[in-house]
Design an enzyme around this catalytic site. Structure first.
Site, mmCIF file in Angstrom:
data_model
loop_
_atom_site.group_PDB
_atom_site.id
_atom_site.type_symbol
_atom_site.label_atom_id
_atom_site.label_comp_id
_atom_site.label_asym_id
_atom_site.label_seq_id
_atom_site.Cartn_x
_atom_site.Cartn_y
_atom_site.Cartn_z
ATOM 1 N N ASN A 168 0.746 -1.230 0.041
ATOM 2 C CA ASN A 168 0.020 -0.093 -0.165
ATOM 3 C C ASN A 168 0.910 1.247 0.030
ATOM 4 O O ASN A 168 0.332 2.313 -0.462
ATOM 5 C CB ASN A 168 -1.002 0.013 1.159
ATOM 6 C CG ASN A 168 -0.404 -0.023 2.423
ATOM 7 O OD1 ASN A 168 0.596 -0.585 2.718
ATOM 8 N ND2 ASN A 168 -1.093 0.531 3.445
ATOM 9 N N LYS A 191 12.250 -7.681 1.537
ATOM 10 C CA LYS A 191 11.430 -8.695 0.957
ATOM 11 C C LYS A 191 10.134 -7.750 0.510
ATOM 12 O O LYS A 191 9.271 -7.600 1.486
ATOM 13 C CB LYS A 191 10.924 -9.940 1.667
ATOM 14 C CG LYS A 191 10.619 -11.258 0.577
ATOM 15 C CD LYS A 191 9.156 -10.877 0.120
ATOM 16 C CE LYS A 191 8.085 -10.935 1.153
ATOM 17 N NZ LYS A 191 6.894 -10.550 0.330
ATOM 18 N N ALA A 193 6.457 -6.471 -1.007
ATOM 19 C CA ALA A 193 5.283 -7.191 -1.576
ATOM 20 C C ALA A 193 5.381 -7.430 -2.956
ATOM 21 O O ALA A 193 5.944 -6.937 -3.791
ATOM 22 C CB ALA A 193 4.078 -6.316 -1.428
ATOM 23 N N GLY A 246 2.421 -5.243 7.830
ATOM 24 C CA GLY A 246 1.086 -5.941 7.109
ATOM 25 C C GLY A 246 0.009 -6.452 8.223
ATOM 26 O O GLY A 246 -0.125 -5.843 9.161
ATOM 27 N N SER A 247 -0.645 -7.311 7.787
ATOM 28 C CA SER A 247 -1.858 -7.863 8.308
ATOM 29 C C SER A 247 -1.417 -8.532 9.905
ATOM 30 O O SER A 247 -0.410 -8.839 10.175
ATOM 31 C CB SER A 247 -2.570 -8.950 7.719
ATOM 32 O OG SER A 247 -2.137 -10.003 8.011
ATOM 33 N N GLU A 268 4.268 -3.676 12.528
ATOM 34 C CA GLU A 268 3.482 -2.641 12.583
ATOM 35 C C GLU A 268 2.197 -3.177 11.729
ATOM 36 O O GLU A 268 2.484 -3.657 10.479
ATOM 37 C CB GLU A 268 4.085 -1.578 11.592
ATOM 38 C CG GLU A 268 3.070 -0.216 11.609
ATOM 39 C CD GLU A 268 2.131 -0.025 10.495
ATOM 40 O OE1 GLU A 268 1.230 -0.325 10.764
ATOM 41 O OE2 GLU A 268 2.860 0.388 9.314
ATOM 42 N N CYS A 302 -3.501 1.486 6.950
ATOM 43 C CA CYS A 302 -3.518 0.500 8.181
ATOM 44 C C CYS A 302 -4.240 1.840 9.335
ATOM 45 O O CYS A 302 -4.724 1.316 10.392
ATOM 46 C CB CYS A 302 -2.423 0.008 8.901
ATOM 47 S SG CYS A 302 -0.881 1.196 8.895
ATOM 48 N N GLU A 397 -11.427 -4.730 9.595
ATOM 49 C CA GLU A 397 -10.724 -3.482 8.911
ATOM 50 C C GLU A 397 -11.281 -3.524 7.468
ATOM 51 O O GLU A 397 -10.883 -4.910 6.812
ATOM 52 C CB GLU A 397 -8.975 -3.575 9.079
ATOM 53 C CG GLU A 397 -8.596 -2.411 8.489
ATOM 54 C CD GLU A 397 -7.147 -2.398 8.684
ATOM 55 O OE1 GLU A 397 -6.344 -1.495 8.577
ATOM 56 O OE2 GLU A 397 -6.452 -3.668 8.734
#
Length: 494
Positions: A168, A191, A193, A246-247, A268, A302, A397
């Protein structure tokens, strides 16, 4: 709202095409996967292939870790001034090439070109900030209880760091992590996305131009081998830290995997941000804040507002003004100059947003504007009213352009609603009562609070959450501490 779909698309052009790199980056060399495999990267606006990058696996990631380990001692032993100079050179390169970097970002992520340009400039601030912070990694001398004795505390870089970044904000999330790690004296394996590898690779090219030694920065691309590559980063003994954005579900998995080596980890993770408008707020200001907080990056952030609570006496007025503002959005290809909001990243994102809208409507919500997809990955920004806690948006979310408006009566009531979440990344509220401002800011169970503002991100402030929204902080004077070990030296016989 179909009339607000922008259609004038200009083909992207690069001033410097060499920044559009299609190989992975290990030990200052552009390399392919050992297997020879590649995967396609898709433009979310057109759903056409942008290009191919290496489909790397565990064997490749081990090469990158080996390179980072070999480079670590030399990089860590440089003076803080040396590392400062390298980072400032990278900062200059980013700004000199910001237009091409923004073009790459829009190609792979879809956001409007102007928003991409803003991200590049925002990301550059972290490189400049941590260049300066590298010279302020101070140790300490503690008064000893004994004669002829000193207690000294040194700060040393933690070692090789594995950085796993999201799609994002594919440029800024890298610069925020990388610059702090490099400033501390660590070397990195990035690494990115799988959806957005080109922004990371362009930054690697700029690192070469900035003179960074080989092995200090490495970028490994992969799609189908994500799980194996992530496991290797978490369990490899030569990697001393993981930093992930990420998630929450993936963050928990990485934390579990990293426990096998008791690896230092920063996370995060996801949010479910409450955005509260009290009846004494400046409504115009609150509408502008909600627009900035909810619809930036098409809500794919986020810290985006997920639950918007409006006090009952101003609920109708706020909803009307917000919908009026949203009606002026232009959804379309990010390269169309009229576009204000681009596509969602892929069909999974479209399906999730659609499911959230359909669930809310089935349970009594009203669509003031939007609520439908256009074509492909495009979804019209949406305002929903008559929201209730039974609707799935309340607990999940959305990560999309839905402004879900809930009505509340009292401060006590809304604080219970706002804090009724396992997540605690960010929270926002609008009020002109100074006493309420202090009370609510203190009571919100989040790591970051916006008071009368919908924008809270900058390099000077500590970014991070509590509860299931993560561990550690990024940015600010605290961000470099996540990449540092403390060493206590007891010096006797003096």
């Amino acid at each position: 709202m179909s009339r607000n779909f922008a259609t004038e698309i200009k083909s992207p052009k690069f001033k410097d095409p060499s920044l559009f790199c299609k190989s992975a980056f290990i030990n200052n060399e552009w390399v392919n996967a050992k297997s020879g495999e590649t995967y396609s990267v898709i433009d979310p606006a057109t759903e056409n292939e942008i290009g191919k990058v290496p489909e790397m696996n565990v064997e490749d990631i081990r090469e990158a870790i080996k390179a980072a380990k070999s480079a670590f001692k030399e990089w860590a032993n440089l003076t803080a001034k040396n590392r400062h100079d390298f980072l400032l050179a990278l900062h200059s390169q980013i700004l000199e090439n910001q237009n091409d970097l923004a073009t790459i970002l829009t190609l792979e992520n879809g956001k409007s070109y102007n928003e991409s340009l803003g991200e590049i400039r925002y990301g550059a601030t972290f490189v400049e900030w941590f260049a300066q912070e590298s010279r302020r990694v101070y140790g300490d001398v503690i008064p000893s209880p004994f004669k002829n004795h000193k207690i000294i505390v040194e700060k040393q870089p933690i070692g090789v760091v594995g950085l796993i970044t999201p799609w994002n904000f594919p440029s800024a999330m890298i610069t925020r992590k990388v610059s702090a790690a490099l400033a501390a004296g660590c070397t990195v394996v990035i690494k990115p996305a799988p959806e957005t590898p080109y922004s990371a690779l362009a930054l690697a090219e700029l690192a070469i131009r900035s003179g960074f030694p080989k092995g200090v920065i490495n970028v490994v691309t992969t799609d189908k081998h994500i799980k194996e590559v992530g496991l290797e980063l978490c369990t490899n003994l030569d990697v001393k830290k993981i930093s992930f954005t990420g998630s929450s579900a993936v963050g928990k998995l990485l934390m579990e995997q990293s426990s096998s080596t008791l690896k230092n980890i920063s996370l995060e993770l996801g949010g479910n941000a409450p955005f509260i408008i009290f009846d004494d707020a400046d409504i115009d200001s609150a509408v502008e804040g909600a627009i900035a907080c909810k619809f930036r990056a098409m809500g794919q952030a986020c810290i985006a507002a997920n639950r918007i609570y409006v006090q009952s006496s101003i609920y109708a007025e706020f909803a009307s003004r917000l919908a009026d503002k949203v009606s002026g959005f232009q959804v379309g290809n990010g390269f169309d100059p009229k576009t204000t909001h681009g596509p969602l990243i892929n069909q999974r994102a479209v399906n999730k947003v659609t499911r959230h809208v359909e669930d809310a409507v089935a349970k009594g919500a009203e669509i003031l504007i939007g609520g439908t997809k256009h074509t492909g990955n495009f979804f019209y920004p949406t305002v929903l009213t008559n929201m209730t806690k039974e609707m799935v948006i309340t607990s999940e979310e959305t990560f999309g352009p839905i402004a879900a408006l809930y009505k509340f009566e009292t401060e006590d009531e809304v604080m219970k609603l706002a804090n009724d979440s396992p997540y605690g990344l960010a929270g926002y509220f609008y009020s002109r009562d100074i006493g309420r401002c202090w009370r609510v800011a203190n009571a919100l169970e989040v790591g970051m609070v916006g008071v009368n503002t919908g924008i809270i991100h900058n390099c000077e402030a500590p970014f991070g959450g509590i509860k299931e929204s993560g561990l550690g902080r990024e940015g600010s004077k605290y961000g470099i501490d996540d990449f540092i070990d403390l060493k206590y030296v007891s010096m006797g016989g003096l």
